[in-house]
Structure formats: structure tokens, C-alpha cells
Design an enzyme around this catalytic site. Structure first.
Site, short mmCIF file in Angstrom:
data_model
loop_
_atom_site.label_atom_id
_atom_site.label_comp_id
_atom_site.label_asym_id
_atom_site.label_seq_id
_atom_site.Cartn_x
_atom_site.Cartn_y
_atom_site.Cartn_z
N TRP A 255 18.77 -9.65 6.99
CA TRP A 255 17.50 -9.00 7.35
C TRP A 255 16.51 -10.11 7.71
CZ3 TRP A 255 12.65 -9.20 4.66
CH2 TRP A 255 11.63 -8.59 5.40
N GLU B 263 20.26 -5.73 9.54
CA GLU B 263 19.36 -4.63 9.15
C GLU B 263 18.12 -4.58 10.03
OE1 GLU B 263 17.93 -5.05 5.14
OE2 GLU B 263 16.99 -3.07 5.12
N LYS C 273 14.48 -2.73 11.47
CA LYS C 273 13.28 -2.23 10.81
C LYS C 273 12.25 -1.83 11.84
CE LYS C 273 10.14 -3.81 7.18
NZ LYS C 273 10.08 -4.49 5.90
N ASP D 170 18.38 1.24 6.43
CA ASP D 170 17.56 1.34 5.23
C ASP D 170 16.70 2.60 5.37
OD1 ASP D 170 15.10 1.03 3.62
OD2 ASP D 170 15.83 -0.97 3.15
N HIS E 21 13.14 2.43 6.87
CA HIS E 21 12.90 1.63 8.07
C HIS E 21 12.78 2.41 9.37
CE1 HIS E 21 14.16 -2.49 6.26
NE2 HIS E 21 13.31 -1.82 5.51
N HIS F 62 21.10 1.13 2.82
CA HIS F 62 20.15 0.73 1.78
C HIS F 62 19.42 1.99 1.33
CE1 HIS F 62 19.44 -3.87 2.37
NE2 HIS F 62 20.66 -3.59 1.97
N ASP G 2 6.99 1.96 4.37
CA ASP G 2 8.19 1.38 3.77
C ASP G 2 7.85 0.81 2.39
OD1 ASP G 2 10.74 0.28 3.48
OD2 ASP G 2 10.21 -1.55 4.54
N ASP H 43 9.27 1.10 -0.57
CA ASP H 43 10.36 0.73 -1.48
C ASP H 43 10.19 1.29 -2.89
OD1 ASP H 43 12.17 -1.17 0.15
OD2 ASP H 43 10.17 -1.95 0.54
N ASP I 42 17.95 -0.55 -2.46
CA ASP I 42 16.89 -1.47 -2.06
C ASP I 42 15.53 -0.88 -2.38
OD1 ASP I 42 15.46 -3.55 -1.05
OD2 ASP I 42 15.88 -3.14 1.07
C1 RNT Z 1 13.14 -5.47 3.96
C2 RNT Z 1 14.56 -5.07 3.89
C3 RNT Z 1 15.43 -5.96 3.05
C4 RNT Z 1 14.75 -6.41 1.77
C5 RNT Z 1 15.64 -7.20 0.85
C6 RNT Z 1 14.87 -7.88 -0.23
O1 RNT Z 1 12.36 -4.54 4.60
O2 RNT Z 1 14.67 -3.75 3.47
O3 RNT Z 1 16.65 -5.35 2.81
O4 RNT Z 1 14.20 -5.34 1.07
O5 RNT Z 1 16.43 -8.05 1.58
ZN ZN Z 2 16.67 -2.95 3.04
#
Ligand code: RNT
Ligand code: ZN
Length: 427
Positions: free
Chosen positions: A192, A234, A236, A267, A270, A294, A302, A304, A334
């Protein structure tokens, strides 16, 4: 608070549930077995709020991710992280892996920069994994470093900056390969890259061309075998400080992964908020052999948040179950919430992910497809609604029993004890 659930009660509730599902053509015993066997890769970075174990450098700018909150008990070193993860593993049914980031290297008193990391710097993690019989996955850390402060790493216009990060990618793949050889299980390495700009760039082209070239240089290492090191990329939509332009967008990586035979990583946080990640699975898997997922929970952005059993997560795994595609996806967590007990954060998020896997496997797909094929859309809709009222909680409790872990919310007692004995002692 009495959270205990007796074994006899679980068994009798399960018998009724099994019969109810059987009437709909679903074998609950097979679903439990399959759901327990899907490996979930636990992200090490919930334990310490994504800080890493390097000596903190001054003047680092963010990386587009942010853990907020100040709940006491954050793990401050590798030993504390491993102790926390030991408890987490005890409270989770089914197969687990551990997902490390490169900045969790343990280099002793010596500072070792990211381009010079070797497997030896992860020997304590490897010993731990060997002992617990969990596989290790890996992530190069292309952020939280002075050479990432400009907002560009692998896509930087500065050749020296690019070369540093290319070398980091290369050493990271060697580390992943080492894990795979030692543990006898391929290591998924997820790239990423945070690169992007806050405001509209005049040139969206050159950074994408440079990112392509840099990634190609990383993957060109002939000493690393794809059988051991499974590369994923990955994409985003945006990050903090990269609101307008992210070099590695979804389209960029879907195409990159396709042309370089690497794995796209999706993810849940994202994409545009109304976009369905579940819908992407059957599209991408027409052309890609594998996907990395993820699981996360975006709230308005985003953010998390800890994964819960929400519609997005349920829909994702139902799609995978309907396509018989559990052997074509890698499942990883994640999220990072620093405002609640971090052990509980892991357990809630990992259990919700496995619950969604189980729910997918309990889906009465045959009945739904028959209604659809017969042109009875009303019946399909009614059966989908009825499936929500099925006694899946009884099946989940049995899954916990068969997985040798506390059912329902009884695991909270272990978390409370650990908080008193261990977490509250941390400064
Ligand atoms: C960031 C990505 C990535 C991170 C990790 C820490 O937007 O989602 O995967 O969260 O690598
Ligand atoms: Zn991620």
C-alpha cells in the site's frame, strides 16, 4: 454480569437451528467446518495504534491514516504486542495468521533503516509464529518516514527517494519469502503506497508512470519466488493529505495487478461510500485468480473503525460464498481504534469477520437461485428477508465450541481480567 452460556443450552439451540437450516437445504455442520478453516490474518497494528517499533523520528507527517483515542494499555514494544496477541488468539475460533508491517522490525539498540531490513530483524516474530503455528503475512511500510514526508515515495520525482523505497520493497519481499520457507505457508505481502496530493495536481500522469516503473523494479527480483511471496497491491480513493489525487487508485491497481499477475487488494474503506465492494468480487474474479480483502469499517470516511457485522461485511462474504470462492480470497483485517480496549477491538473485529463468513456459508443460495431462475423475484426477495431471521446465533455458538473458544460474549471476562492484571500496569 453473568455472561455464561451453558454447553447444554448451546447444544439444544444448535439442534433446532440445524433442523431449520436443513429444511432450506443448508448443512450447518459443513458450514461450521468450512468457516473455521478460512484463515483470517490479524493485523498487528491494532495493538499499538499503528506506531511501529522504530525509534520515533521528529517531524514526520501523517501517512493518510489516523488512529484516534487514548484508551490506556497500548502495547509499547514487541513483547507486549505478542502477549496481547496471545490472548487474542485464545479468544478467536478458527485459523488465524499474523500480518506484520515492516516498521515492527526489532533491531535492538541499532537503528536500521527500511532499505536495510533483513529476516533477522523479525526473528522474534518468527519464533512466536512458529511456536503458535500461525502463518505470517507482511507489508512494506511506505509511510511514517522522513523520505515519505513529501507525500511521495515510489512515485516520487526524486530518483533517490524512489530508489530508497524500491529497495525497501525488495528487502520486504525477501523477508516475506523467508517467513514462507520457515513456516511452510506462503506469505501474502501487501503493497500500500500512500502517494498522492491534497489538491489538484497538474500532472496525474507522470506519478502513475513512475509508480508502475518502481513496482516493476521491486517485482523484478529473481531471488524471490512467487510461490512463497504472494504480492498484492492496495488501491485507495483518498487519504488525509491526498484528498484530490491518489496515485495508486483502484483502477490503477486493478489493471496493474492484471498485467503483472499480482493480487488486487480491496479495502472496505477505500471506495465511495455508496459503492458496493461486494459487487466487485464477481467482476474481478472473472479475470484475477485471487483477491486480498481488508475488512474495515469506514464511518463517513476511511476511518478504520473496528469491524462489526454490518451490511457491507455480510454482503462481501455472502458474495464469496455464493461464488464458491473462499479458496480464491485472502482475508485480512485492517482497523485501528485507540479509544477502546484494544484486545476487545481485535476480538470484536475478527469475530464479526468470521461471523460474516459463516453467514455467507449459511446462505440458502440454492433456493434463491431457483426462485430467480423461475422468474419469481418476489420469492427471491422474501427468502432473502427470511434468511435474516434464521437462528444463526445458535450456529455461531456451536462454531465457538468446536473452535475451542468462549461462545457469545463470555470472552469479555478474560479481557477484563487481562486489563486489570496487565494493561492497567502500562504507563
Ligand atoms: C491504508 C491502507 C493500509 C493500512 C495498513 C496499515 O489506507 O488501508 O492497508 O491501513 O497498511
Ligand atoms: Zn487496508
Amino acid at each position: 454480569m453473568n455472561l455464561s452460556t451453558s454447553r447444554a443450552a448451546i447444544t439444544s439451540a444448535y439442534r433446532l437451528a440445524r433442523a431449520a437450516y436443513a429444511e432450506r437445504g443448508v448443512d450447518t455442520d459443513a458450514a461450521i467446518k468450512r468457516a473455521l478453516a478460512v484463515p483470517i490474518s490479524l493485523h498487528c497494528w491494532q495493538a499499538d495504534d499503528v506506531r511501529g517499533l522504530e525509534t520515533p523520528q521528529d517531524g514526520l507527517v501523517g501517512c493518510g491514516t489516523l488512529a484516534t483515542g487514548s484508551y490506556p494499555g497500548r502495547a509499547r514494544n514487541g513483547d507486549e504486542m505478542r502477549a496481547d496477541l496471545d490472548l487474542v488468539l485464545k479468544l478467536l475460533p478458527g485459523e488465524q495468521r499474523l500480518n506484520l508491517h515492516a516498521f515492527y522490525a526489532e533491531t535492538g539498540k541499532k537503528a536500521v533503516d527500511r532499505d536495510a531490513l533483513t529476516p533477522a530483524h523479525f526473528s522474534r516474530w518468527l519464533d512466536w509464529a512458529q511456536d503458535r503455528r500461525v502463518g505470517l503475512d507482511f507489508n512494506p511500510t511506505y509511510f511514517a518516514h522522513e523520505l515519505a514526508n513529501s507525500g511521495f515515495t515510489l512515485a516520487s520525482a526524486d530518483k533517490n527517494v524512489r530508489e530508497f523505497w524500491i529497495e525497501h520493497g525488495r528487502v520486504s519481499r525477501r523477508i516475506a519469502q523467508h517467513f514462507s520457507k520457515k513456516l511452510g505457508s506462503p506469505s501474502v505481502i501487501n503493497h500500500w503506497i500512500p502517494d498522492g496530493t491534497k489538491d489538484q495536481p497538474a500532472d496525474r500522469w507522470a506519478p502513475r508512470a513512475r509508480l508502475t516503473e518502481s513496482l516493476d523494479a521491486i517485482l523484478a527480483d529473481t531471488k524471490v519466488s512467487r510461490a512463497h511471496c504472494v504480492d498484492a497491491v492496495e488501491g485507495k480513493l483518498f487519504g488525509i493529505g491526498s484528498e484530490d489525487y491518489v496515485v495508486g487508485s483502484h483502477e490503477f491497481y486493478a489493471a496493474y495487478a492484471q498485467s503483472r499477475s499480482v493480487v488486487p487488494c480491496l479495502d472496505l474503506g477505500h471506495y465511495h461510500p455508496t459503492e458496493s465492494v461486494a459487487d466487485k468480487v464477481s467482476a474481478l474474479l472473472q479475470f484475477h485468480p485471487r483477491l486480498l480483502l481488508h475488512t474495515s469499517r469506514p464511518i463517513r470516511w476511511d476511518s478504520d473503525h473496528v469491524v462489526i457485522l454490518d451490511d457491507a461485511v455480510r454482503a462481501l462474504f455472502t458474495e464469496i460464498a455464493r461464488g464458491g470462492a473462499f479458496n480464491r480470497v485472502f482475508v485480512a483485517l485492517d482497523f485501528f481504534d485507540a479509544s477502546i480496549n484494544r484486545i476487545a477491538a481485535y476480538v470484536v473485529g475478527a469475530r464479526a469477520t468470521r461471523q460474516a463468513i459463516l453467514l455467507g456459508l449459511l446462505d440458502p443460495t440454492k433456493l434463491l437461485k431457483a426462485a430467480e431462475a423461475g422468474g419469481r423475484g418476489h420469492e427471491r426477495l422474501a427468502l432473502m428477508e427470511q434468511a435474516k431471521a434464521m437462528p444463526w446465533g445458535a450456529v455461531w455458538d456451536m462454531l465457538c465450541v468446536r473452535g475451542g473458544t468462549p461462545p457469545a460474549a463470555t470472552w469479555l471476562t478474560a479481557v477484563a481480567n487481562y486489563e486489570t492484571k496487565v494493561l492497567s500496569q502500562r504507563g
